[in-house]
Scaffold this motif. Structure first.
Motif, mmCIF file in Angstrom:
data_model
loop_
_atom_site.group_PDB
_atom_site.id
_atom_site.type_symbol
_atom_site.label_atom_id
_atom_site.label_comp_id
_atom_site.label_asym_id
_atom_site.label_seq_id
_atom_site.Cartn_x
_atom_site.Cartn_y
_atom_site.Cartn_z
ATOM 1 N N THR A 102 -17.026 5.901 -23.149
ATOM 2 C CA THR A 102 -16.897 5.866 -21.969
ATOM 3 C C THR A 102 -15.396 5.431 -22.344
ATOM 4 O O THR A 102 -14.504 4.548 -22.686
ATOM 5 N N ASP A 103 -14.215 6.485 -21.860
ATOM 6 C CA ASP A 103 -13.005 6.546 -21.685
ATOM 7 C C ASP A 103 -12.562 5.709 -20.897
ATOM 8 O O ASP A 103 -12.171 5.847 -19.750
ATOM 9 N N ALA A 104 -12.502 4.070 -20.848
ATOM 10 C CA ALA A 104 -11.653 3.379 -19.890
ATOM 11 C C ALA A 104 -9.970 3.834 -19.494
ATOM 12 O O ALA A 104 -10.085 3.355 -17.975
ATOM 13 N N GLY A 105 -9.424 4.192 -20.750
ATOM 14 C CA GLY A 105 -8.047 4.683 -19.831
ATOM 15 C C GLY A 105 -8.706 5.919 -18.733
ATOM 16 O O GLY A 105 -7.783 5.798 -18.031
ATOM 17 N N ALA A 106 -9.132 6.594 -19.030
ATOM 18 C CA ALA A 106 -9.417 8.427 -17.867
ATOM 19 C C ALA A 106 -9.817 7.713 -16.779
ATOM 20 O O ALA A 106 -9.358 7.895 -15.656
ATOM 21 N N GLN A 107 -11.208 6.756 -16.683
ATOM 22 C CA GLN A 107 -11.750 5.934 -15.855
ATOM 23 C C GLN A 107 -10.733 5.173 -14.691
ATOM 24 O O GLN A 107 -11.014 5.504 -13.301
ATOM 25 N N LEU A 108 -9.902 4.414 -14.820
ATOM 26 C CA LEU A 108 -9.718 3.316 -15.083
ATOM 27 C C LEU A 108 -7.815 4.234 -13.951
ATOM 28 O O LEU A 108 -7.654 4.101 -13.333
ATOM 29 N N ALA A 109 -7.756 5.375 -14.259
ATOM 30 C CA ALA A 109 -6.719 6.247 -13.991
ATOM 31 C C ALA A 109 -7.110 6.623 -12.794
ATOM 32 O O ALA A 109 -6.111 7.367 -12.612
ATOM 33 N N ARG A 110 -8.632 7.258 -12.679
ATOM 34 C CA ARG A 110 -8.625 7.232 -11.213
ATOM 35 C C ARG A 110 -8.312 6.410 -9.810
ATOM 36 O O ARG A 110 -8.816 6.876 -9.042
ATOM 37 N N LEU A 111 -7.929 5.265 -10.414
ATOM 38 C CA LEU A 111 -7.936 4.537 -9.124
ATOM 39 C C LEU A 111 -6.561 4.399 -9.168
ATOM 40 O O LEU A 111 -5.955 3.129 -8.230
ATOM 41 N N GLY A 112 -5.489 4.849 -10.443
ATOM 42 C CA GLY A 112 -4.061 4.196 -10.272
ATOM 43 C C GLY A 112 -4.098 3.245 -10.722
ATOM 44 O O GLY A 112 -2.702 3.419 -10.025
ATOM 45 N N LEU A 113 -4.488 2.640 -11.054
ATOM 46 C CA LEU A 113 -4.472 1.617 -11.779
ATOM 47 C C LEU A 113 -3.193 1.281 -12.938
ATOM 48 O O LEU A 113 -2.223 0.359 -13.060
ATOM 49 N N ASP A 114 -3.024 2.382 -13.996
ATOM 50 C CA ASP A 114 -2.157 2.572 -14.711
ATOM 51 C C ASP A 114 -0.877 2.660 -13.650
ATOM 52 O O ASP A 114 -0.167 2.690 -14.793
ATOM 53 N N GLU A 115 -0.666 3.045 -12.725
ATOM 54 C CA GLU A 115 0.498 3.095 -11.934
ATOM 55 C C GLU A 115 1.387 1.958 -12.015
ATOM 56 O O GLU A 115 2.301 1.819 -11.262
ATOM 57 N N HIS A 116 0.378 1.779 -11.239
ATOM 58 C CA HIS A 116 0.308 0.023 -10.361
ATOM 59 C C HIS A 116 0.695 -1.108 -10.468
ATOM 60 O O HIS A 116 0.971 -1.824 -10.192
ATOM 61 N N LEU A 117 -0.002 -1.869 -12.136
ATOM 62 C CA LEU A 117 0.326 -2.303 -12.526
ATOM 63 C C LEU A 117 1.484 -2.692 -13.385
ATOM 64 O O LEU A 117 1.704 -1.811 -13.859
ATOM 65 N N SER A 118 1.634 -4.094 -13.590
ATOM 66 C CA SER A 118 3.327 -4.550 -14.520
ATOM 67 C C SER A 118 2.305 -3.956 -15.786
ATOM 68 O O SER A 118 1.141 -3.771 -15.986
ATOM 69 N N SER A 119 3.319 -4.036 -16.609
ATOM 70 C CA SER A 119 3.660 -4.140 -18.323
ATOM 71 C C SER A 119 2.359 -4.918 -18.729
ATOM 72 O O SER A 119 1.424 -4.201 -19.659
ATOM 73 N N GLN A 120 3.060 -5.926 -18.046
ATOM 74 C CA GLN A 120 1.680 -7.241 -18.479
ATOM 75 C C GLN A 120 0.458 -6.839 -18.734
ATOM 76 O O GLN A 120 -0.603 -7.601 -19.050
ATOM 77 N N ARG A 121 0.416 -6.983 -17.119
ATOM 78 C CA ARG A 121 -0.893 -6.774 -16.131
ATOM 79 C C ARG A 121 -1.777 -5.249 -16.804
ATOM 80 O O ARG A 121 -2.797 -5.848 -17.587
ATOM 81 N N SER A 122 -1.328 -4.363 -17.525
ATOM 82 C CA SER A 122 -1.576 -3.456 -18.275
ATOM 83 C C SER A 122 -2.353 -3.911 -19.258
ATOM 84 O O SER A 122 -3.416 -3.537 -20.041
ATOM 85 N N ASN A 123 -1.258 -4.456 -20.438
ATOM 86 C CA ASN A 123 -1.339 -4.428 -21.554
ATOM 87 C C ASN A 123 -2.896 -5.800 -21.637
ATOM 88 O O ASN A 123 -3.641 -5.851 -22.612
ATOM 89 N N GLY A 124 -2.477 -6.591 -20.632
ATOM 90 C CA GLY A 124 -4.210 -7.493 -20.316
ATOM 91 C C GLY A 124 -5.314 -6.491 -20.150
ATOM 92 O O GLY A 124 -6.636 -6.847 -20.345
ATOM 93 N N LEU A 125 -4.852 -6.059 -19.473
ATOM 94 C CA LEU A 125 -6.574 -4.975 -18.970
ATOM 95 C C LEU A 125 -7.222 -3.861 -20.291
ATOM 96 O O LEU A 125 -7.704 -3.593 -20.420
#
Length: 143
Positions: A102-125
């Motif tokens: 599973t390409d988590a990055g691609a799947q989560l990008a479908r939700l737009g999370l990569d654009e709307h989370l802070s860098s700390q939250r993105s790192n944690g994810l």
């Protein structure tokens, strides 16, 4: 590859056009999750690299490459607990091989999370995804 539960989140996010509504939805998903028992909030289950306290505990059915991956998790931050719920929708019930494919990055990008989370939250994810992948790889390899 995405589970039916994850596809439901994608559909909901498409319906909720405003990011604030999506953010609230993620938080509500976290609130709906059963909390992890305090007995499992130990260093072995703690995820490093997260700004918040995060614990993930694998619960695997079977052995080897066809083992079914489940996990429980918790956090002291509501949005992070919601992100754990999103990851559960993405990974829970897959074989360990499917988890690794599973390409988590691609799947989560479908939700737009990569654009709307802070860098700390993105790192944690990313740290949570890496923990899940490491757990699945260990089971797949028989470790």
């Amino acid at each position: 590859m995405a589970s039916e539960a994850f596809e439901e989140i994608v559909d909901t996010f498409e319906f909720l056009e405003d990011w604030e509504d999506r953010y609230r939805h993620v938080i509500e998903m976290g609130k709906a999750m059963e909390p992890l028992s305090e007995a499992f909030k130990v260093p072995a289950t703690k995820v490093d690299g997260c700004a918040s306290q995060v614990w993930l505990m694998a619960d695997v059915e079977g052995e080897g490459r066809e083992a079914i991956y489940h996990f429980k998790g918790d956090s002291d931050a509501m949005i992070v607990k919601g992100l754990i719920a999103v990851l559960r929708a993405l990974y829970d019930g897959l074989t360990v091989v499917e988890v690794l494919e599973t390409d988590a990055g691609a799947q989560l990008a479908r939700l737009g999370l990569d654009e709307h989370l802070s860098s700390q939250r993105s790192n944690g994810l990313r740290a949570m995804v890496e923990r899940i992948r490491t757990q699945a790889a260990g089971v797949a390899e028989g470790v």
